[in-house]
Design an enzyme around this catalytic site. Structure first.
Site, mmCIF file in Angstrom:
data_model
loop_
_atom_site.group_PDB
_atom_site.id
_atom_site.type_symbol
_atom_site.label_atom_id
_atom_site.label_comp_id
_atom_site.label_asym_id
_atom_site.label_seq_id
_atom_site.Cartn_x
_atom_site.Cartn_y
_atom_site.Cartn_z
ATOM 1 N N HIS A 221 0.793 -1.203 0.150
ATOM 2 C CA HIS A 221 -0.038 -0.060 0.177
ATOM 3 C C HIS A 221 0.962 1.071 -0.067
ATOM 4 C CE1 HIS A 221 -2.962 3.087 0.991
ATOM 5 N NE2 HIS A 221 -3.861 2.011 0.916
ATOM 6 N N ARG B 15 -6.315 10.267 -0.010
ATOM 7 C CA ARG B 15 -6.276 10.849 -1.349
ATOM 8 C C ARG B 15 -7.421 11.160 -2.251
ATOM 9 N NH1 ARG B 15 -3.076 6.569 -3.734
ATOM 10 N NH2 ARG B 15 -3.391 5.351 -1.753
#
Ligand SMILES: Cc1cc2nc3c(=O)[nH]c(=O)nc-3n(C[C@H](O)[C@H](O)[C@H](O)COP(=O)(O)OP(=O)(O)OC[C@H]3O[C@@H](n4cnc5c(N)ncnc54)[C@H](O)[C@@H]3O)c2cc1C
Ligand code: SF4
Ligand code: SF4
Ligand code: FES
Lengths: 535, 227
Positions: free
Chosen positions: A320, A340
């Site tokens: 990740h 994000r």
């Protein structure tokens, strides 16, 4: 504690460029640019960290050295010391693993009239499912469709996913959401009842369903509560499976469990076994930190492999892109992709963007590794590298209070160490997050070993070479339910009398000898060892 | 980096550990290989509930071992299992009314309002706030206030009335999710469309495409804008 002053100085750079970055969109990479970035910087391409398997159904395939060592290991069991003829439990369906896939399978098998036992390593619900924050995908909006979802999944998986599995995933998705809602899961909604949905890395539609940033916890605690409400399901906690049991014909017929409290073995005779043991982040491939829960040691792969099951895509792991790089105490823990999605940008030491923030995970992770290995990263006091994730941007883009409202878990996690993520950016570096591959299954979760089913992160194929955010929670529910139904139906057709043996283990030991594989390792490992190694 | 060692006591046993560690890491540093009392290691599962006090102070303090740094002279013990009462119920058999919650958990009416629960919650939840909402029968409020509960049970361990409020709150949240939250029309519609086979053709077509054709379609797909 907050940031030590050298880091605070670097934050000034991030602030200086923020105004300009607010207006700028970093261009998405072209397919060839992605390929190049991955080959140069993705951990899957570091050949020296892989080994080629010498025995078993995947002999000749490569996988991380740490996993290879466990797949080619011996079992610690002595068949002569176990009383296989007098099992401690008998059932139709034995579910190994008490996470999302395990509970979904158990509930569905119970719905179909099977006598179910769940054996799990720690407490029911101590699982990766509990930790998922970001969300769960399903194409249920007007502008979306299972076909669009299908294409996104394939793009994420480098077009190597097993098509039938992806079809099952996207087709069952809306029903999986409804099933969860009927069990009481609270999804984020607008006042008119429509789902509030957002983008995730690699999605072409906003189809991520969320439960604040406790999506996995909300799903897991609901499933656990429902399992505990069923009179007929037996739950054995702190009882990990250490070996499958087979008939003389090599068909699966139960498992040996180890009661961790009493250090004693339990024999379970079962007409069908569902492996739902989740991932393997705690094996720390290539020395990476991990976001996974304490019991994620890949046991299911080991058990299935020794019994003859074929594995798929075990040469690709997911890192990740945004694991915590500072503070030291929480290194490796996840900073959800939702950060994000909400608008936070990734920024290097000069305060410059270097990647479109919502590229697929493997691409973003590779870009971060590139920045750090080419000296545009930030050295943390703990000695690891990281890049900035500019979280205060969310507040500017979406209004004050958004961070606290949308990301309460993240706010809390950092506030405990004196960092206010709505005011200060945070430091991130890729963390070992997901096992893209696993035991090969068909759309009904069957494996090549009769009466052995696999669901969830322990299975392989649906995500191809890379999984998109939100498709894994979905996978656990969709395939958990499919496995539960298939196993319950299969149990009805199998006779009661089953001759329990450990013949497959003896066969395995002979095979190791024949191939000249010498091992001093015993697997499964069950729990990582973090005790201090005294010099 | 040089480690600054401090004294701590794990179940009465003296250890020296770096002051930068969490309680969980300190126990491992001291040599404990934990089986109980650890799960997510990230503040999500509530497995690592821990009680401590510091030498010379009579106050008991409560924390999650994976989220709390060690302090000098900490005397600590884990409570990896707390025998909390949880009646069996089947959500599908409930009508979803507030009085059902009080029928299943009648003891909730015994709250003294002392607020000890709120002070002990590692998630900073207004526990008394949701207990009061349970008593008032305001299920949406319970669902909202208690949403971040990780079911660690620390509030129960402290409660003079011995109330298992985290389980009662979970029941309320489930009732809210199933019975009270507004339904999504688009979800019902999509499920019906799938059952009618509306997308079978499109999926079959995609399944038949070569890798190259899929790549082209993928590259050409339109992306829903952010706002
Ligand atoms: C921090 C984090 C965040 C994530 N966020 C998201 C997200 O936002 N969206 C998304 O879709 N996915 C997300 N994921 C991925 C997703 O949560 C997992 O892949 C998924 O929940 C796996 O479910 P599972 O049931 O297969 O495995 P788990 O939930 O991990 O359950 C496995 C169970 O098996 C047990 N077990 C292991 N070995 C044995 C054994 N030998 N015997 C018996 N039991 C055993 C374990 O103790 C555990 O109970 C995230 C993962 C992590 C770690
Ligand atoms: S409300 Fe109680 S059980 Fe829930 S997190 Fe707070 S202390 Fe733990
Ligand atoms: S600790 Fe118990 S009695 Fe006190 S306010 Fe909380 S629920 Fe009520
Ligand atoms: S280990 Fe899960 S909350 Fe601490």
């Amino acid at each position: 504690m907050s940031y030590p002053s050298p880091l605070q100085e670097l934050i000034t750079k991030v602030k200086e460029t923020r105004e300009r970055r607010l207006k700028e969109t970093y261009p998405r990479l072209k397919p060839e640019e992605k390929e190049k970035l991955l080959k140069q910087f993705h951990p899957d391409y570091r050949a020296e960290t892989f080994a080629t398997l010498r025995v078993g159904p995947n002999a000749g395939d490569r996988t991380p050295k740490e996993l290879a060592a466990l797949l080619e290991a011996d079992s610690s069991l002595d068949p002569n010391k176990l009383a296989l003829e007098s099992p401690d439990y008998t059932c139709d369906v034995l579910v190994i693993g008490g996470g999302g896939a395990g509970c979904a399978a158990a509930l569905t098998a119970d719905d179909h009239g099977a006598r179910v036992i769940i054996a799990t390593k720690l407490r029911l619900g101590d699982a990766n499912t509990m930790m998922a924050q970001g969300g769960i995908q399903a194409a249920d909006k007007e502008n979306d469709s299972p076909a669009i979802h299908y294409l996104d999944v394939l793009g994420g998986g480098h077009f190597e996913n097993v098509p039938e599995l992806v079809e099952a995933l996207v087709t069952d998705a809306p029903e999986a959401i409804q099933w969860l809602e009927n069990l009481g899961v609270i999804f984020d909604k607008n006042p008119d009842g429509s789902m509030k949905t957002i983008h995730g890395g690699g999605t072409s539609r906003k189809r991520m369903h969320t439960c604040r940033d406790y999506t996995g916890a909300e799903i897991m605690r609901t499933l656990r509560d429902e399992v505990k409400s069923r009179d007929k399901i037996i739950v054995l906690e702190f009882c990990p499976a250490v070996e499958l049991l087979t008939t003389p014909e090599g068909e699966v017929a139960g498992a040996v469990l180890l009661n961790l409290n009493l250090n004693s073995y339990l024999i379970v005779k079962a007409k069908n076994v569902i492996i739902a043991t989740g991932g393997s982040g705690r094996l720390h491939y290539q020395g990476f930190p991990t976001s996974n829960h304490y019991g994620a040691t890949g046991d299911g792969l080991v058990l299935a492999y020794r019994a003859g099951a074929r594995l798929a895509f075990i040469d690709t792991m997911q890192y990740h892109p945004t694991g915590v790089a500072f503070p030291q105490q929480i290194v490796g823990q996840l900073v959800t992709e939702k950060v994000r999605s909400l608008g936070a940008q990734l920024v290097n030491i000069q305060g410059e963007q270097f990647i479109f923030p919502l590229e697929t995970r493997d691409v973003v992770a590779s870009a971060i590794i590139r920045e750090c290995s080419e000296n545009r990263g930030i050295k943390t006091p703990g000695g690891v590298d990281g890049v900035w994730l500019d979280t205060p941007m969310i507040e500017i883009l979406r209004g004050q209070g958004t961070v606290k409202r949308e990301l309460p878990a993240m706010v809390r996690q950092f506030a405990r160490f004196g960092i206010e993520i709505d005011k200060e950016p945070i430091l991130v570096f890729p963390t070992l997050h997901y096992q893209n591959g696993g035991v090969a299954i068909d759309p009904f979760c069957s494996t090549n070993v009769p009466f052995l089913f696999v669901a969830g992160e322990a299975s392989g194929g649906v995500h191809g070479r890379n999984r998109l955010m939100g498709n894994s929670l979905l996978d656990t529910i969709v395939f958990g339910r499919r496995a539960g139904k298939a196993a319950a139906e299969s149990a009805q057709k199998r006779p009661d009398h089953l001759n329990l043996t450990l013949n497959h283990l003896e066969k395995w030991r002979r095979l190791l000898k024949e191939k000249g594989v010498e091992t001093k390792v015993f697997s499964p490992v069950l729990l990582p060892d973090y005790t201090r190694k005294k010099a | 980096m040089k480690e600054n060692l401090i004294d701590i006591y794990i179940m009465g046993e003296h250890h020296q550990v770096p002051d930068s560690l969490t309680i969980l890491q300190a126990m491992e540093y001291a040599g404990y290989r934990l089986v109980r009392g650890v799960g997510c290691r990230g503040g999500f599962c509530g497995a690592c509930a821990t009680v401590y006090r510091t030498t010379g102070d009579y106050h008991l303090k409560f924390a999650l071992a994976c989220q709390t740094k060690v302090e000098p002279d900490m005397q600590l013990a884990m409570i990896p299992f707390f025998p909390a009462h949880r009646p069996r119920y089947r959500l599908s058999e409930l009508k979803g009314t507030a009085d059902e919650v009080l029928r299943i958990y009648p003891e909730m009416l015994r709250c003294y309002g002392c607020n000890t629960c709120t002070k002990s919650c590692p998630q900073d939840i207004d526990v008394l706030g949701y207990v009061s909402a349970i008593v008032r029968g305001d299920i949406p409020a319970v669902a909202d206030i208690s949403f971040d509960c990780i079911m660690c049970g620390l509030c129960v361990s402290r409660c003079p009335a011995e109330l298992v409020k985290h389980h009662a709150a979970l029941l309320c949240r489930r009732i809210y999710g199933r019975n009270l939250a507004p339904r999504s029309e688009h979800l019902q519609k999509r499920i019906a469309e799938i059952r009618e086979g509306k997308f079978a053709h499109a999926l079959a077509e995609l399944k038949g495409l070569s890798k190259k054709e899929l790549q082209e379609r993928y590259a050409a797909r339109d992306i829903e804008p952010e706002e």
